[in-house]
Design an enzyme around this catalytic site. Structure first.
Site, PDB file in Angstrom:
ATOM      1  CD  GLN A  78      44.837  36.232  34.274  1.00 45.75           C
ATOM      2  OE1 GLN A  78      44.463  35.339  35.004  1.00 45.75           O
ATOM      3  NE2 GLN A  78      44.850  36.118  32.967  1.00 45.75           N
ATOM      4  CG  PHE A  79      47.467  43.381  34.235  1.00 47.68           C
ATOM      5  CD1 PHE A  79      47.182  44.055  33.056  1.00 47.68           C
ATOM      6  CD2 PHE A  79      48.584  42.561  34.284  1.00 47.68           C
ATOM      7  CE1 PHE A  79      48.007  43.920  31.951  1.00 47.68           C
ATOM      8  CE2 PHE A  79      49.412  42.417  33.184  1.00 47.68           C
ATOM      9  CZ  PHE A  79      49.128  43.098  32.014  1.00 47.68           C
ATOM     10  CB  THR A  80      44.944  40.130  31.277  1.00 50.97           C
ATOM     11  OG1 THR A  80      44.894  38.871  31.944  1.00 50.97           O
ATOM     12  CG2 THR A  80      46.387  40.497  30.965  1.00 50.97           C
TER      13      THR A  80
END
Length: 150
Positions: A78-80
């Site tokens: 999850q890059f966020t």
């Protein structure tokens, strides 16, 4: 690297209507990788997660790890988790690694987690639009950033 660890009684990941991962009692781990992430971070973080004592013992005290209860795990990239929100209202993801850097580190994280647990770890699919469902047990949610390991 950042990780959001959620103790779950059940969790699943669905991609384009197909359930690709499903577990009962265990952990759902969301992992964010940044350019500064490396194998040392992976080794430290996987060991920390595998040994976190966040499951109840016979007295209901959080004294057992996922290894102690032989729980299952889903890991989702999850890059966020590296969103910068200081300026404006639109998050910036400048610190999140691009796929050419992030994918090998993500795969290494999953492999090292499997070594730590001594069992298969289920995953989402890197870069896919995933529907993640979970029942957070407790609720228990722990956030760990490898920048704070010292």
């Amino acid at each position: 690297m950042r990780a959001v660890i959620q103790r779950v009684s059940e969790a699943s990941v669905t991609i384009e209507g197909e359930k690709v991962a499903t577990i009962q009692k265990g952990l759902l781990v969301l992992v964010g990788i940044e350019d500064a992430s490396n194998q040392e971070d992976i080794n430290w973080l996987t060991s920390k997660i595998a040994n976190l004592r966040i499951f109840g013992d016979e007295n209901g005290v959080m004294n057992l790890s996922i290894k102690d209860i032989d729980g299952d795990m889903i890991v989702v990239s999850q890059f966020t988790l590296h969103a910068a929100t200081k300026k404006g209202n639109r998050p910036s993801y400048i610190k999140a690694s691009k796929p050419d850097v992030a994918i090998p580190l993500y795969e290494s994280f999953v492999q090292q987690m499997e070594i730590e647990l001594g069992k298969k770890v289920q995953t989402g699919q890197f870069g896919a639009d995933m529907k993640v469902a979970l029942v957070n047990d407790g609720p228990v949610t722990i956030i760990i950033d490898t920048k704070n390991k010292d």
